[in-house]
Design a protein around this motif. Structure first.
Motif, PDB file in Angstrom:
ATOM      1  N   PRO A  50      67.772  18.966  55.003  1.00 24.26           N
ATOM      2  CA  PRO A  50      66.446  19.520  55.320  1.00 24.26           C
ATOM      3  C   PRO A  50      65.672  19.942  54.086  1.00 24.26           C
ATOM      4  O   PRO A  50      64.456  19.766  54.040  1.00 24.26           O
ATOM      5  CB  PRO A  50      66.756  20.739  56.188  1.00 24.26           C
ATOM      6  CG  PRO A  50      68.139  20.573  56.669  1.00 24.26           C
ATOM      7  CD  PRO A  50      68.841  19.633  55.753  1.00 24.26           C
ATOM      8  N   TYR A  51      66.380  20.499  53.075  1.00 25.92           N
ATOM      9  CA  TYR A  51      65.653  21.060  51.936  1.00 25.92           C
ATOM     10  C   TYR A  51      65.055  19.985  51.041  1.00 25.92           C
ATOM     11  O   TYR A  51      64.315  20.286  50.124  1.00 25.92           O
ATOM     12  CB  TYR A  51      66.529  22.030  51.136  1.00 25.92           C
ATOM     13  CG  TYR A  51      67.849  21.477  50.663  1.00 25.92           C
ATOM     14  CD1 TYR A  51      68.976  21.604  51.465  1.00 25.92           C
ATOM     15  CD2 TYR A  51      67.979  20.854  49.430  1.00 25.92           C
ATOM     16  CE1 TYR A  51      70.192  21.110  51.044  1.00 25.92           C
ATOM     17  CE2 TYR A  51      69.196  20.352  49.010  1.00 25.92           C
ATOM     18  CZ  TYR A  51      70.302  20.482  49.822  1.00 25.92           C
ATOM     19  OH  TYR A  51      71.508  19.989  49.406  1.00 25.92           O
ATOM     20  N   VAL A 109      59.063  18.142  55.136  1.00 28.28           N
ATOM     21  CA  VAL A 109      58.819  18.539  56.515  1.00 28.28           C
ATOM     22  C   VAL A 109      59.118  20.026  56.600  1.00 28.28           C
ATOM     23  O   VAL A 109      60.087  20.488  56.020  1.00 28.28           O
ATOM     24  CB  VAL A 109      59.784  17.776  57.449  1.00 28.28           C
ATOM     25  CG1 VAL A 109      59.740  18.326  58.850  1.00 28.28           C
ATOM     26  CG2 VAL A 109      59.476  16.289  57.450  1.00 28.28           C
ATOM     27  N   ASN A 110      58.276  20.803  57.274  1.00 27.50           N
ATOM     28  CA  ASN A 110      58.603  22.201  57.511  1.00 27.50           C
ATOM     29  C   ASN A 110      58.515  22.504  58.997  1.00 27.50           C
ATOM     30  O   ASN A 110      57.879  21.776  59.745  1.00 27.50           O
ATOM     31  CB  ASN A 110      57.689  23.132  56.711  1.00 27.50           C
ATOM     32  CG  ASN A 110      58.098  23.185  55.245  1.00 27.50           C
ATOM     33  OD1 ASN A 110      57.349  22.791  54.364  1.00 27.50           O
ATOM     34  ND2 ASN A 110      59.307  23.638  54.996  1.00 27.50           N
ATOM     35  N   THR A 111      59.190  23.590  59.382  1.00 27.46           N
ATOM     36  CA  THR A 111      59.363  23.865  60.802  1.00 27.46           C
ATOM     37  C   THR A 111      58.868  25.267  61.151  1.00 27.46           C
ATOM     38  O   THR A 111      59.101  26.209  60.403  1.00 27.46           O
ATOM     39  CB  THR A 111      60.850  23.759  61.188  1.00 27.46           C
ATOM     40  OG1 THR A 111      61.346  22.516  60.716  1.00 27.46           O
ATOM     41  CG2 THR A 111      61.034  23.840  62.688  1.00 27.46           C
ATOM     42  N   PHE A 115      59.924  27.727  63.838  1.00 28.24           N
ATOM     43  CA  PHE A 115      61.048  27.805  64.764  1.00 28.24           C
ATOM     44  C   PHE A 115      60.661  28.518  66.055  1.00 28.24           C
ATOM     45  O   PHE A 115      59.718  29.315  66.091  1.00 28.24           O
ATOM     46  CB  PHE A 115      62.227  28.513  64.105  1.00 28.24           C
ATOM     47  CG  PHE A 115      62.859  27.685  63.027  1.00 28.24           C
ATOM     48  CD1 PHE A 115      63.894  26.809  63.317  1.00 28.24           C
ATOM     49  CD2 PHE A 115      62.396  27.743  61.716  1.00 28.24           C
ATOM     50  CE1 PHE A 115      64.464  26.039  62.335  1.00 28.24           C
ATOM     51  CE2 PHE A 115      62.964  26.967  60.724  1.00 28.24           C
ATOM     52  CZ  PHE A 115      63.999  26.113  61.037  1.00 28.24           C
ATOM     53  N   ALA A 122      59.035  29.829  49.960  1.00 29.06           N
ATOM     54  CA  ALA A 122      59.158  28.454  49.466  1.00 29.06           C
ATOM     55  C   ALA A 122      58.589  28.320  48.055  1.00 29.06           C
ATOM     56  O   ALA A 122      59.100  27.547  47.240  1.00 29.06           O
ATOM     57  CB  ALA A 122      58.452  27.500  50.413  1.00 29.06           C
ATOM     58  N   ARG A 163      54.206  30.609  56.688  1.00 30.27           N
ATOM     59  CA  ARG A 163      55.391  30.350  55.873  1.00 30.27           C
ATOM     60  C   ARG A 163      55.705  28.854  55.829  1.00 30.27           C
ATOM     61  O   ARG A 163      56.110  28.316  54.809  1.00 30.27           O
ATOM     62  CB  ARG A 163      56.587  31.126  56.451  1.00 30.27           C
ATOM     63  CG  ARG A 163      57.842  30.989  55.636  1.00 30.27           C
ATOM     64  CD  ARG A 163      58.981  31.791  56.201  1.00 30.27           C
ATOM     65  NE  ARG A 163      59.475  31.215  57.455  1.00 30.27           N
ATOM     66  CZ  ARG A 163      60.569  31.643  58.075  1.00 30.27           C
ATOM     67  NH1 ARG A 163      61.254  32.643  57.580  1.00 30.27           N
ATOM     68  NH2 ARG A 163      60.956  31.083  59.194  1.00 30.27           N
ATOM     69  N   ALA A 164      55.519  28.188  56.978  1.00 26.33           N
ATOM     70  CA  ALA A 164      55.855  26.767  57.045  1.00 26.33           C
ATOM     71  C   ALA A 164      54.796  25.900  56.374  1.00 26.33           C
ATOM     72  O   ALA A 164      55.104  24.829  55.869  1.00 26.33           O
ATOM     73  CB  ALA A 164      56.035  26.354  58.499  1.00 26.33           C
ATOM     74  N   ASN A 182      54.047  25.377  51.842  1.00 26.45           N
ATOM     75  CA  ASN A 182      54.666  24.346  51.015  1.00 26.45           C
ATOM     76  C   ASN A 182      53.854  23.044  51.030  1.00 26.45           C
ATOM     77  O   ASN A 182      54.241  22.078  50.405  1.00 26.45           O
ATOM     78  CB  ASN A 182      56.072  24.082  51.558  1.00 26.45           C
ATOM     79  CG  ASN A 182      57.086  23.993  50.446  1.00 26.45           C
ATOM     80  OD1 ASN A 182      56.738  24.093  49.286  1.00 26.45           O
ATOM     81  ND2 ASN A 182      58.335  23.788  50.809  1.00 26.45           N
TER      82      ASN A 182
END
Lengths: 379, 265
Positions: free
Chosen positions: A73-74, A78-80, A82, A100, A147-148, A151
């Motif tokens: 994932p890192y 792509v960011n999530t 949740f 990030a 936060r997502a 980045n």
């Protein structure tokens, strides 16, 4: 628009149970795609495979044409967001959003500038030093989005992000999310079980059930041209009646032959016929194509929802004029209100309102009922 | 109503109060009284000034050093172990925990004595190393358990969020897992450091006379040979040890508070 993400023949099982069964799907750049389906349909697993939290048993995940099955994932662009936000409880709002950027060891002034920008975008200006554990659900939601997004990912994955919010806030956030998506030009992949949410936000909807994609299309396609009884029933209310296709543009059901717009079926092929409750007109008996007896009336504010018994099949019809229980009425259906579908594994399971009652509605969908009460209270 | 309720409350609290006064406050007062009484009676600072004799100072320093070293070793051993434990499957987790607890069900004296033979074979009996080994061996589970408890409660979603935002597995441990488990680390440190600094049997059994700890000194002042018995000095040593432990606990809690405080403010 090019294919940004492509899933090819993705299959995934847990403990011998197939969660995803050869999923083929591509997602274009800058698109708002919604994976829609009831819980357990495989939509979240699909999202987690794109995020890199699960690896498929079979099949390939491609990003910009490159296979990324084994990319952790890192390393994905792509960011999530949740499902329950998963904000770091040991960090304040600023540090959660900056997380990030700190990893990338950017200069402090750039971090401060970008975090401030991001918090402004999600309307959380001035919340920098707040403890995330003390924020409301809606505020936590915004921090999670900020936060997502900080980045600048190519793709944002959202796993039922509005599920924990109350109806009014959910509506506001829907509009805001759509706005953010347009402003940033980031591809959104959105998972939800709420068909209304899917219809109002998406460019493309992917309807899933039993680990299989049932239909892919624009919201209007999905609503107007459902592929099978499951999709027709899951997206909005539908009367689904057994019929027989006589020839192109001629279909017979409920003892009457109707003109329709559908073609491409075999002669005498058994089919499922969909008629939406709002597309049926209540007319005097002599002008009706079908006749039936009203067995239930529910006042819905701007319309009445009536249940009509036609040849022992219960139809749901929305009408603006009051019709009393026990009245015999005529029903009129325009050719373009009829949608004919091939028979499927779901035929006969959906679209009959004989067991329909408000109580059933409440049992199967508690959110909608809470929501209705909320709106009533506001007005 | 209100009055009656508070009366009931005080009644129900009474046994605890009696217990606390009888077995905690009273002995403390006795310790305090003896600490400031000279041999033969009468108030005096003699015991306190005696503390600054080289023998006492060096013993205190040695006790603190040994306990500190043992605590650090325990922490270094326990954290990775607790981490691995917390990642195991449910069934294997409880098996491993049982295996870890197993030595604790054996009497402390027997455990320490069996260590004597091992240390003899290894050839460092009577050295500081064998005393520290004794501390680590006896108190390691007290470090593992609180850390394991905290680690196993960390929500997987935090780890996924951290990976999602760009952390490698190692960065995830350093930036998310470690900060989230700090409370377990603090209680582990407390539970190892306090018994280590005040132990007497481990050093007697495993060390030579060069490794006398403050616990040994206190023991001999109360239970030793007739020449060594001195309740007054023993009480003073206990008092100072207690104060030292209080200070280290305070520093530790301040450290953990500050961590939280820094986040909130």
């Amino acid at each position: 628009m090019s294919k940004l993400i492509e899933l090819r023949g993705i299959t995934k099982s847990y403990d011998g149970e197939k969660i995803l069964d050869s999923i083929d799907l591509y997602i274009r750049d800058k698109e708002f795609v919604t994976l829609l389906g009831p819980s357990g349909c495989g939509k979240t697993t699909t999202l987690r495979i794109i995020g890199g939290f699960e690896t498929p048993d079979e099949g390939d995940v491609l990003f910009d044409g490159v296979r990324i099955n084994d990319l952790p994932p890192y390393k994905r662009q792509v960011n999530t967001v949740f499902q329950k936000y998963a904000l770091f409880p040991h960090l304040n709002v600023f540090e959660n959003v900056a997380f990030a950027l700190r990893l990338k060891k950017l200069p402090e002034d750039e971090i401060v500038r970008r975090v401030k920008e991001m918090l402004e975008m999600v309307s959380l200006k001035g919340f920098e030093r707040k403890n995330v554990n003390l924020l409301s659900g809606g505020q936590q939601q915004r921090v999670a989005i900020a936060r997502a997004l900080i980045n600048r990912p190519r793709v944002l994955l959202l796993d039922e992000p509005l599920g924990a919010l109350d109806l009014k806030l959910r509506k506001d956030m829907q509009i805001e999310l759509k706005k953010i998506q347009k402003a940033t030009g980031i591809t959104f992949i959105y998972v939800t079980h709420d068909q209304e949410e899917a219809l109002s936000m998406s460019d493309t909807i992917v309807v899933m059930m039993n680990g299989v994609i049932q239909q892919i299309g624009t919201p209007t396609d999905i609503y107007n041209e459902p592929k099978n009884a499951f999709v027709a029933d899951f997206i909005g209310e539908s009367n689904i009646i057994d019929g027989v296709m006589l020839e192109d543009r001629r279909v017979s059901f409920s003892g009457h032959v109707f003109d329709c717009l559908d073609t491409g079926f075999d002669s005498k092929e058994p089919v499922d016929v969909v008629v939406r409750p709002e597309d049926v007109d209540v007319v005097p008996l002599d002008r009706g194509m079908l006749r039936g007896t009203v067995t239930g009336v529910t006042f819905k504010g701007d319309y009445y929802e009536i249940i009509v018994d036609v040849c022992d099949f219960k139809w749901m019809i929305e009408t603006s004029d009051f019709v009393g229980e026990g009245t015999e009425i005529g029903l009129y259906v325009e050719p373009d209100a009829i949608h004919v579908m091939k028979k499927s594994e779901f035929s006969g399971q959906f679209g009959d309102y004989s067991t329909f009652s408000d109580e059933m509605d409440n049992l199967s969908n508690p959110d909608a009922v809470d929501g209705e009460e909320d709106t009533a209270g506001d007005e | 109503m209100n009055k009656k309720r508070s009366f009931l409350q005080s009644i129900s609290a009474a046994p605890h109060m009696v217990w606390a006064v009888l077995f905690i406050v009273t002995p403390m007062l006795f310790v305090l009284y003896y600490a400031f009484t000279k041999e033969g009676g009468g108030f005096s600072f003699e015991n306190f000034t005696n503390l600054f004799q080289a023998i006492y100072v060096s013993t205190f320093v040695r006790s603190l050093c040994y306990a500190l070293i043992a605590t650090v070793i325990c922490l270094l051993l326990a954290y990775p172990l607790a981490y691995i434990l917390a990642k195991l499957g449910e069934g294997r987790q409880s098996l491993m925990i049982t295996l870890l607890m197993l030595p604790m069900w054996i009497n402390f004296i027997i455990r320490t004595n069996s260590l004597i033979s091992i240390v003899h074979i290894l050839g460092f009996f009577g050295t500081p190393v064998s005393v520290i080994l004794g501390m680590v061996y006896n108190y390691l589970p007290y470090m593992i358990l609180p850390i394991y408890t905290v680690l196993s409660k960390i929500d997987r979603r935090y780890l996924e969020a951290s990976m999602d935002l760009g952390c490698t597995p190692l960065q995830t441990i350093l930036k998310v897992v470690l900060p989230l488990s700090i409370s377990g680390v603090i209680s582990g440190i407390t539970m190892v450091f306090v018994p280590s600094v005040s132990t007497f049997y481990i050093s007697t059994a495993l060390g030579g006379n060069k490794t006398t700890l403050i616990g040994d000194m206190i023991e001999s002042r109360f239970l030793g040979s007739s020449g060594a018995i001195n309740y007054y000095m023993g009480a003073m040593l206990s008092l100072i040890l207690m104060i030292l432990i209080f200070i280290s606990m305070w520093v530790m809690n301040r450290f953990s508070d500050e961590k939280d405080g820094g986040v909130i403010v």
